[in-house]
Write a protein that holds these residues in place. Structure first.
Motif, PDB file in Angstrom:
ATOM      1  N   CYS A 211       0.853  -1.196   0.000  1.00 36.88           N
ATOM      2  CA  CYS A 211       0.000   0.000   0.000  1.00 36.88           C
ATOM      3  C   CYS A 211       0.884   1.239   0.000  1.00 36.88           C
ATOM      4  O   CYS A 211       1.819   1.341   0.798  1.00 36.88           O
ATOM      5  CB  CYS A 211      -0.918  -0.005   1.218  1.00 36.88           C
ATOM      6  SG  CYS A 211      -1.984   1.454   1.319  1.00 36.88           S
ATOM      7  N   HIS A 213      -0.136   4.313   0.563  1.00 37.15           N
ATOM      8  CA  HIS A 213      -0.694   5.412   1.368  1.00 37.15           C
ATOM      9  C   HIS A 213       0.317   5.820   2.447  1.00 37.15           C
ATOM     10  O   HIS A 213       0.962   4.966   3.059  1.00 37.15           O
ATOM     11  CB  HIS A 213      -2.004   4.967   2.018  1.00 37.15           C
ATOM     12  CG  HIS A 213      -2.746   6.084   2.684  1.00 37.15           C
ATOM     13  ND1 HIS A 213      -3.538   6.969   2.001  1.00 37.15           N
ATOM     14  CD2 HIS A 213      -2.823   6.449   3.987  1.00 37.15           C
ATOM     15  CE1 HIS A 213      -4.072   7.833   2.844  1.00 37.15           C
ATOM     16  NE2 HIS A 213      -3.652   7.539   4.050  1.00 37.15           N
ATOM     17  N   GLU A 214       0.461   7.109   2.660  1.00 37.04           N
ATOM     18  CA  GLU A 214       1.457   7.619   3.603  1.00 37.04           C
ATOM     19  C   GLU A 214       1.226   7.053   5.006  1.00 37.04           C
ATOM     20  O   GLU A 214       0.129   7.130   5.558  1.00 37.04           O
ATOM     21  CB  GLU A 214       1.401   9.154   3.636  1.00 37.04           C
ATOM     22  CG  GLU A 214       2.493   9.786   4.489  1.00 37.04           C
ATOM     23  CD  GLU A 214       2.429  11.292   4.456  1.00 37.04           C
ATOM     24  OE1 GLU A 214       3.243  11.915   5.159  1.00 37.04           O
ATOM     25  OE2 GLU A 214       1.571  11.839   3.731  1.00 37.04           O
ATOM     26  N   CYS A 216       1.221   3.924   5.900  1.00 38.64           N
ATOM     27  CA  CYS A 216       0.578   2.601   5.933  1.00 38.64           C
ATOM     28  C   CYS A 216       1.566   1.525   5.520  1.00 38.64           C
ATOM     29  O   CYS A 216       2.229   1.645   4.482  1.00 38.64           O
ATOM     30  CB  CYS A 216      -0.640   2.575   5.006  1.00 38.64           C
ATOM     31  SG  CYS A 216      -1.519   0.990   5.031  1.00 38.64           S
ATOM     32  N   TYR A 218       0.716  -1.775   5.085  1.00 42.78           N
ATOM     33  CA  TYR A 218      -0.021  -2.969   4.646  1.00 42.78           C
ATOM     34  C   TYR A 218       0.612  -3.578   3.401  1.00 42.78           C
ATOM     35  O   TYR A 218       0.915  -2.885   2.433  1.00 42.78           O
ATOM     36  CB  TYR A 218      -1.477  -2.602   4.360  1.00 42.78           C
ATOM     37  CG  TYR A 218      -2.317  -3.759   3.881  1.00 42.78           C
ATOM     38  CD1 TYR A 218      -2.922  -4.632   4.770  1.00 42.78           C
ATOM     39  CD2 TYR A 218      -2.514  -3.983   2.515  1.00 42.78           C
ATOM     40  CE1 TYR A 218      -3.698  -5.691   4.340  1.00 42.78           C
ATOM     41  CE2 TYR A 218      -3.289  -5.043   2.065  1.00 42.78           C
ATOM     42  CZ  TYR A 218      -3.880  -5.894   2.983  1.00 42.78           C
ATOM     43  OH  TYR A 218      -4.657  -6.933   2.544  1.00 42.78           O
ATOM     44  N   HIS A 229      -8.257  -3.035   0.340  1.00 45.77           N
ATOM     45  CA  HIS A 229      -7.680  -2.313   1.472  1.00 45.77           C
ATOM     46  C   HIS A 229      -7.603  -0.818   1.205  1.00 45.77           C
ATOM     47  O   HIS A 229      -7.870  -0.001   2.100  1.00 45.77           O
ATOM     48  CB  HIS A 229      -6.288  -2.860   1.779  1.00 45.77           C
ATOM     49  CG  HIS A 229      -5.468  -1.951   2.633  1.00 45.77           C
ATOM     50  ND1 HIS A 229      -5.640  -1.866   4.002  1.00 45.77           N
ATOM     51  CD2 HIS A 229      -4.485  -1.055   2.307  1.00 45.77           C
ATOM     52  CE1 HIS A 229      -4.797  -0.974   4.489  1.00 45.77           C
ATOM     53  NE2 HIS A 229      -4.084  -0.468   3.490  1.00 45.77           N
ATOM     54  N   LYS A 230      -7.235  -0.431   0.007  1.00 47.61           N
ATOM     55  CA  LYS A 230      -7.053   0.984  -0.312  1.00 47.61           C
ATOM     56  C   LYS A 230      -8.331   1.790  -0.105  1.00 47.61           C
ATOM     57  O   LYS A 230      -8.285   2.998   0.149  1.00 47.61           O
ATOM     58  CB  LYS A 230      -6.549   1.145  -1.751  1.00 47.61           C
ATOM     59  CG  LYS A 230      -5.070   0.831  -1.926  1.00 47.61           C
ATOM     60  CD  LYS A 230      -4.591   1.175  -3.319  1.00 47.61           C
ATOM     61  CE  LYS A 230      -3.077   1.040  -3.436  1.00 47.61           C
ATOM     62  NZ  LYS A 230      -2.581   1.423  -4.761  1.00 47.61           N
ATOM     63  N   LYS A 231      -9.468   1.122  -0.205  1.00 50.97           N
ATOM     64  CA  LYS A 231     -10.740   1.822  -0.017  1.00 50.97           C
ATOM     65  C   LYS A 231     -10.901   2.308   1.424  1.00 50.97           C
ATOM     66  O   LYS A 231     -11.645   3.245   1.687  1.00 50.97           O
ATOM     67  CB  LYS A 231     -11.904   0.905  -0.389  1.00 50.97           C
ATOM     68  CG  LYS A 231     -11.955   0.594  -1.881  1.00 50.97           C
ATOM     69  CD  LYS A 231     -13.016  -0.442  -2.183  1.00 50.97           C
ATOM     70  CE  LYS A 231     -12.971  -0.825  -3.664  1.00 50.97           C
ATOM     71  NZ  LYS A 231     -13.916  -1.917  -3.975  1.00 50.97           N
ATOM     72  N   THR A 232     -10.174   1.667   2.357  1.00 51.42           N
ATOM     73  CA  THR A 232     -10.293   2.069   3.760  1.00 51.42           C
ATOM     74  C   THR A 232      -9.663   3.431   4.004  1.00 51.42           C
ATOM     75  O   THR A 232      -9.926   4.055   5.031  1.00 51.42           O
ATOM     76  CB  THR A 232      -9.625   1.034   4.684  1.00 51.42           C
ATOM     77  OG1 THR A 232      -8.210   0.979   4.403  1.00 51.42           O
ATOM     78  CG2 THR A 232     -10.237  -0.339   4.470  1.00 51.42           C
ATOM     79  N   HIS A 233      -8.827   3.899   3.081  1.00 48.44           N
ATOM     80  CA  HIS A 233      -8.188   5.207   3.234  1.00 48.44           C
ATOM     81  C   HIS A 233      -9.055   6.331   2.652  1.00 48.44           C
ATOM     82  O   HIS A 233      -8.706   7.509   2.788  1.00 48.44           O
ATOM     83  CB  HIS A 233      -6.816   5.221   2.544  1.00 48.44           C
ATOM     84  CG  HIS A 233      -5.827   4.283   3.156  1.00 48.44           C
ATOM     85  ND1 HIS A 233      -5.463   4.341   4.490  1.00 48.44           N
ATOM     86  CD2 HIS A 233      -5.124   3.243   2.626  1.00 48.44           C
ATOM     87  CE1 HIS A 233      -4.578   3.390   4.746  1.00 48.44           C
ATOM     88  NE2 HIS A 233      -4.356   2.716   3.642  1.00 48.44           N
ATOM     89  N   ARG A 239     -16.343   5.986  -0.729  1.00 47.68           N
ATOM     90  CA  ARG A 239     -16.109   4.561  -0.941  1.00 47.68           C
ATOM     91  C   ARG A 239     -17.191   3.978  -1.842  1.00 47.68           C
ATOM     92  O   ARG A 239     -18.372   4.238  -1.634  1.00 47.68           O
ATOM     93  CB  ARG A 239     -16.091   3.824   0.396  1.00 47.68           C
ATOM     94  CG  ARG A 239     -14.925   4.238   1.282  1.00 47.68           C
ATOM     95  CD  ARG A 239     -14.965   3.554   2.615  1.00 47.68           C
ATOM     96  NE  ARG A 239     -14.023   4.162   3.548  1.00 47.68           N
ATOM     97  CZ  ARG A 239     -13.953   3.907   4.835  1.00 47.68           C
ATOM     98  NH1 ARG A 239     -14.783   3.026   5.370  1.00 47.68           N
ATOM     99  NH2 ARG A 239     -13.087   4.514   5.601  1.00 47.68           N
TER     100      ARG A 239
END
Length: 334
Positions: A211, A213-214, A216, A218, A229-233, A239
């Motif tokens: 992932c 994302h800054e 993260c 994962y 998983h990326k949708k959780t950010h 979403r």
């Protein structure tokens, strides 16, 4: 959609399509397996064979170095690196960049008063079953075990279901973990592959998808898991909502709108329409000399508490307990 022009002439078959190539491929399904046209990969040490030229073409790409594989169709959306050798796949992919209310849904239900539509023909086919009475819905694969009424539209589901009738030591768990002291076995080779990762140290597991994302950390070996998983950010209102899958099991009791994805839930629900003395009571208390029976496991569990000594019964919740003598008012005492 244009009307289907090409009709299968096999006896008892209603298949039709607007694509001649689809009809040609479909006709192969009426032939015995040993008479179907099979395409073989000629790459050294490769035993891959298929009935579809497109599948063979994809397999041949897997023998090339990653930088030489043919990816002719590139997504032009800003920041997207998706590419594929199939123009149709690119067309489907581009829909993911559109807002949900702008995506093209080509398959529409023609049942009166129904507004259901979807991108997938298979989803529409499953949805249409909900408009039929329960006894007319297509369930072509029936379990032949004595006393079992299980049926399904999926041959693979029937195969898995039949395993439940075998003793545990006779079930064909073909894929066995060879790690020392591990007894894990499974029918799915993919599941075994994932399981074997649990025996590796964390830093040696093949987690290839990181992932970005800054902050993260994962990582996963499944691209689909990373995408999920990326949708959780994302903020909650951005979403994408998962499309509601059609619930194919519908209660046919007059005036009842209950439907569900699970046939066992429908079976349990139908009992609520019966009179109390007509319901099937399957759960019996095994305490010596007790004849209690009920149709709910929760009722049976609660009843069994009555056979325990008072000091072994689970304590009641605070709101169920009677007030103590100290808390009672004097006027309440007799």
């Amino acid at each position: 959609m244009d009307a289907a022009q090409h009709q299968c002439d096999h006896e008892g078959c209603n298949y039709s399509s607007d694509q001649r190539s689809y009809l040609k491929r479909h006709k192969e399904t009426h032939l015995p397996a040993n008479q179907r046209t099979k395409f073989q990969c000629h790459h050294e040490d490769c035993n891959f064979s298929t009935y579809h030229t497109s599948s063979l073409k994809m397999d041949k790409q897997s023998h090339l170095p990653a930088d030489q594989r043919l990816k002719m169709h590139q997504c032009g959306h800003e920041g997207c690196n998706y590419s594929t050798p199939q123009a149709s796949d690119l067309k489907k992919h581009k829909q993911t960049h559109l807002p949900a209310d702008q995506r093209l849904k080509m398959h529409r239900c023609d049942h009166e008063g129904c507004n259901y539509r979807t991108n997938y023909r298979s989803h529409l086919k499953a949805h249409k079953q909900t408009h039929l009475p329960a006894d007319q819905r297509t369930k072509v694969h029936q379990c032949d075990y004595e006393g079992c009424n299980y049926s399904t539209r999926q041959r693979g589901h029937l195969k898995i279901h039949k395993q439940t009738h075998l003793p545990a030591d006779q079930r064909p768990n073909m894929n066995q973990c060879d790690h020392e002291g591990c007894n894990y076995s499974t029918l799915q080779s993919g599941h075994l592959k994932i399981h074997k990762h649990t025996h590796l140290p964390a830093d040696q597991r093949p987690n290839m998808n990181q992932c970005d994302h800054e902050g993260c950390n994962y990582i996963t070996d499944q691209k689909s898991n990373l995408k999920r998983h990326k949708k959780t950010h994302l903020p909650a209102n951005r979403r994408p909502r998962k499309p509601r899958k059609p619930k194919v099991h519908r209660c046919d009791h007059e005036g009842c709108d209950y439907d569900t994805k699970q046939s066992i839930d429908l079976k349990r629900h139908k009992r609520t329409h019966l009179l109390a003395n007509q319901r099937i009571k399957e759960h019996r208390c095994d305490h010596a000399g007790c004849n209690y029976i009920t149709d709910l496991t929760s009722n049976l569990n609660r009843h069994k508490q009555t056979h325990l000594p008072a000091d072994q019964r689970p304590k009641r919740k605070a709101y169920d307990q009677l007030p103590s003598k100290k808390k009672r008012k004097k006027g309440d005492k007799k």
